[in-house]
Structure formats: structure tokens, C-alpha cells
Design a protein around this motif. Structure first.
Motif, PDB file in Angstrom:
ATOM      1  N   GLN A  28       0.812  -1.210   0.000  1.00 32.63           N
ATOM      2  CA  GLN A  28       0.000   0.000   0.000  1.00 32.63           C
ATOM      3  C   GLN A  28       0.846   1.261   0.000  1.00 32.63           C
ATOM      4  N   ALA A  29       2.151   1.118  -0.099  1.00 36.66           N
ATOM      5  CA  ALA A  29       3.056   2.263   0.058  1.00 36.66           C
ATOM      6  C   ALA A  29       2.720   3.402  -0.895  1.00 36.66           C
ATOM      7  N   ILE A  30       2.801   4.598  -0.348  1.00 41.23           N
ATOM      8  CA  ILE A  30       2.608   5.803  -1.145  1.00 41.23           C
ATOM      9  C   ILE A  30       3.907   6.077  -1.879  1.00 41.23           C
ATOM     10  N   LYS A  31       3.826   6.664  -3.036  1.00 38.97           N
ATOM     11  CA  LYS A  31       5.006   6.952  -3.846  1.00 38.97           C
ATOM     12  C   LYS A  31       6.034   7.737  -3.037  1.00 38.97           C
ATOM     13  N   PRO A  32       7.350   7.506  -3.264  1.00 38.59           N
ATOM     14  CA  PRO A  32       8.383   8.176  -2.489  1.00 38.59           C
ATOM     15  C   PRO A  32       8.252   9.692  -2.475  1.00 38.59           C
ATOM     16  N   GLU A  33       7.859  10.306  -3.580  1.00 40.26           N
ATOM     17  CA  GLU A  33       7.757  11.768  -3.595  1.00 40.26           C
ATOM     18  C   GLU A  33       6.662  12.253  -2.654  1.00 40.26           C
ATOM     19  N   ALA A  34       5.719  11.384  -2.329  1.00 41.64           N
ATOM     20  CA  ALA A  34       4.630  11.768  -1.436  1.00 41.64           C
ATOM     21  C   ALA A  34       5.057  11.674   0.027  1.00 41.64           C
ATOM     22  N   THR A  65      -3.491  13.966   7.352  1.00 41.29           N
ATOM     23  CA  THR A  65      -3.965  15.312   7.026  1.00 41.29           C
ATOM     24  C   THR A  65      -2.880  16.110   6.326  1.00 41.29           C
ATOM     25  N   GLY A  66      -1.653  16.017   6.843  1.00 43.45           N
ATOM     26  CA  GLY A  66      -0.536  16.708   6.201  1.00 43.45           C
ATOM     27  C   GLY A  66      -0.306  16.219   4.790  1.00 43.45           C
ATOM     28  N   GLU A  67      -0.393  14.924   4.607  1.00 40.87           N
ATOM     29  CA  GLU A  67      -0.198  14.351   3.273  1.00 40.87           C
ATOM     30  C   GLU A  67      -1.326  14.774   2.338  1.00 40.87           C
ATOM     31  N   ALA A  68      -2.543  14.817   2.842  1.00 44.39           N
ATOM     32  CA  ALA A  68      -3.672  15.259   2.022  1.00 44.39           C
ATOM     33  C   ALA A  68      -3.484  16.704   1.583  1.00 44.39           C
ATOM     34  N   ASN A  69      -3.007  17.536   2.489  1.00 45.13           N
ATOM     35  CA  ASN A  69      -2.747  18.936   2.130  1.00 45.13           C
ATOM     36  C   ASN A  69      -1.687  19.046   1.038  1.00 45.13           C
ATOM     37  N   ARG A  70      -0.616  18.271   1.166  1.00 41.76           N
ATOM     38  CA  ARG A  70       0.437  18.297   0.137  1.00 41.76           C
ATOM     39  C   ARG A  70      -0.101  17.806  -1.205  1.00 41.76           C
ATOM     40  N   CYS A  71      -0.903  16.755  -1.179  1.00 37.21           N
ATOM     41  CA  CYS A  71      -1.467  16.225  -2.426  1.00 37.21           C
ATOM     42  C   CYS A  71      -2.351  17.250  -3.108  1.00 37.21           C
ATOM     43  N   SER A  72      -3.162  17.945  -2.323  1.00 36.02           N
ATOM     44  CA  SER A  72      -4.070  18.922  -2.934  1.00 36.02           C
ATOM     45  C   SER A  72      -3.286  20.092  -3.522  1.00 36.02           C
ATOM     46  N   LYS A  73      -2.232  20.506  -2.853  1.00 36.87           N
ATOM     47  CA  LYS A  73      -1.409  21.605  -3.375  1.00 36.87           C
ATOM     48  C   LYS A  73      -0.675  21.198  -4.647  1.00 36.87           C
ATOM     49  N   GLU A  74      -0.283  19.921  -4.721  1.00 38.71           N
ATOM     50  CA  GLU A  74       0.462  19.429  -5.879  1.00 38.71           C
ATOM     51  C   GLU A  74      -0.446  18.822  -6.944  1.00 38.71           C
ATOM     52  N   ARG A  75      -1.746  18.878  -6.686  1.00 41.57           N
ATOM     53  CA  ARG A  75      -2.754  18.360  -7.630  1.00 41.57           C
ATOM     54  C   ARG A  75      -2.568  16.870  -7.930  1.00 41.57           C
ATOM     55  N   ARG A  76      -2.170  16.098  -6.918  1.00 38.64           N
ATOM     56  CA  ARG A  76      -2.081  14.648  -7.063  1.00 38.64           C
ATOM     57  C   ARG A  76      -3.412  14.067  -6.582  1.00 38.64           C
ATOM     58  N   ILE A  77      -4.399  14.175  -7.440  1.00 37.22           N
ATOM     59  CA  ILE A  77      -5.779  13.879  -7.064  1.00 37.22           C
ATOM     60  C   ILE A  77      -5.982  12.408  -6.696  1.00 37.22           C
ATOM     61  N   ASP A 119      -3.833  10.295  -5.406  1.00 36.11           N
ATOM     62  CA  ASP A 119      -3.251  10.077  -4.078  1.00 36.11           C
ATOM     63  C   ASP A 119      -4.146  10.700  -3.013  1.00 36.11           C
ATOM     64  N   LEU A 120      -4.650  11.901  -3.285  1.00 38.18           N
ATOM     65  CA  LEU A 120      -5.527  12.584  -2.344  1.00 38.18           C
ATOM     66  C   LEU A 120      -6.779  11.763  -2.080  1.00 38.18           C
ATOM     67  N   ASP A 121      -7.349  11.190  -3.117  1.00 42.33           N
ATOM     68  CA  ASP A 121      -8.539  10.364  -2.960  1.00 42.33           C
ATOM     69  C   ASP A 121      -8.260   9.182  -2.031  1.00 42.33           C
ATOM     70  N   ASP A 122      -7.127   8.512  -2.221  1.00 43.43           N
ATOM     71  CA  ASP A 122      -6.756   7.377  -1.366  1.00 43.43           C
ATOM     72  C   ASP A 122      -6.581   7.815   0.091  1.00 43.43           C
ATOM     73  N   ILE A 123      -5.949   8.950   0.292  1.00 47.23           N
ATOM     74  CA  ILE A 123      -5.696   9.440   1.642  1.00 47.23           C
ATOM     75  C   ILE A 123      -7.000   9.806   2.336  1.00 47.23           C
ATOM     76  N   LEU A 124      -7.877  10.479   1.622  1.00 44.71           N
ATOM     77  CA  LEU A 124      -9.159  10.853   2.221  1.00 44.71           C
ATOM     78  C   LEU A 124      -9.986   9.623   2.590  1.00 44.71           C
ATOM     79  N   LYS A 125      -9.937   8.607   1.761  1.00 44.33           N
ATOM     80  CA  LYS A 125     -10.643   7.361   2.095  1.00 44.33           C
ATOM     81  C   LYS A 125     -10.083   6.769   3.377  1.00 44.33           C
ATOM     82  N   GLU A 126      -8.751   6.812   3.546  1.00 43.43           N
ATOM     83  CA  GLU A 126      -8.118   6.271   4.739  1.00 43.43           C
ATOM     84  C   GLU A 126      -8.494   7.095   5.963  1.00 43.43           C
TER      85      GLU A 126
END
Length: 103
Positions: A14-20, A78-90, A92-99
Motif C-alpha cells: 500500500q506504500a505511497i510513492k516516495p515523492e509523497a 492530514t498533512g499528506e492530504a494537504n500536500r497532495c491537494s497543493k500538488e494536484r495529485r488527485i 493520491d488525495l482520494d486514497d488518503i481521504l478514504k483512509e
């Protein structure tokens, strides 16, 4: 998945990409401080158990440590979700919000 090895393998899958996984220094310092505090709580729980303290006292401390871990997990996500939204990694953001809302 209930064994340590099974858990590790599941987390790798389930690992998130390294850049995330790049965390700002201040955020990282706060999280590390919280985790060290929790480690202290757990050391106290072990000591209580070894000295045969009352079960209810031990369980109360376990519940407090568990609650603290939940807050750390929420803060990380929450921090990761904020970074995803700023970087438009939708995706990844969807997965994080589900979690976040799963628990």
C-alpha cells in the motif's frame, strides 16, 4: 496480515510513492516528538504491568497511548492530504481521504 511480517508486506503493497513521503522539517519534528511521548507512555505501561499494577490502571494507559497514536496517524494523513491537494495529485488525495474517513 495479523503477523508482523504480514503487516510489513501489506504496508509495502500500500506504500505511497516516495515523492509523497517528503515531510516538512517542522512537521516531522512535531510528529517525532509526539511519537517519543507515546514511546514513553508505552514504557510506563510495561513498567506498570511488570509491577502488577491494577488492571484498570494499565488499560487506561493503553487506551491513552492508543488515542495518541490515532492523533499522530490523523496528523500524518492530514498533512499528506494537504500536500497532495497543493500538488494536484488527485488520485493520491482520494486514497488518503478514504483512509482518513475509514476510521
Amino acid at each position: 496480515m495479523h503477523t508482523p511480517r504480514g503487516y510489513i508486506e501489506a504496508m509495502k503493497a500500500q506504500a505511497i510513492k516516495p515523492e509523497a513521503q517528503s515531510h516538512p522539517t517542522r512537521e516531522k519534528d512535531v510528529i517525532v516528538k509526539q511519537l517519543k511521548r507515546i514511546r514513553g507512555q508505552l514504557d510506563g505501561v510495561i513498567s506498570m504491568y511488570e509491577s502488577e499494577r491494577a488492571c484498570v490502571d494499565i488499560v487506561r494507559q493503553v487506551a491513552a497511548a492508543r488515542s495518541s497514536l490515532g492523533r499522530v496517524a490523523r496528523d500524518l494523513l492530514t498533512g499528506e492530504a494537504n500536500r497532495c491537494s497543493k500538488e494536484r495529485r488527485i488520485s493520491d488525495l482520494d486514497d488518503i481521504l478514504k483512509e482518513i474517513f475509514r476510521n
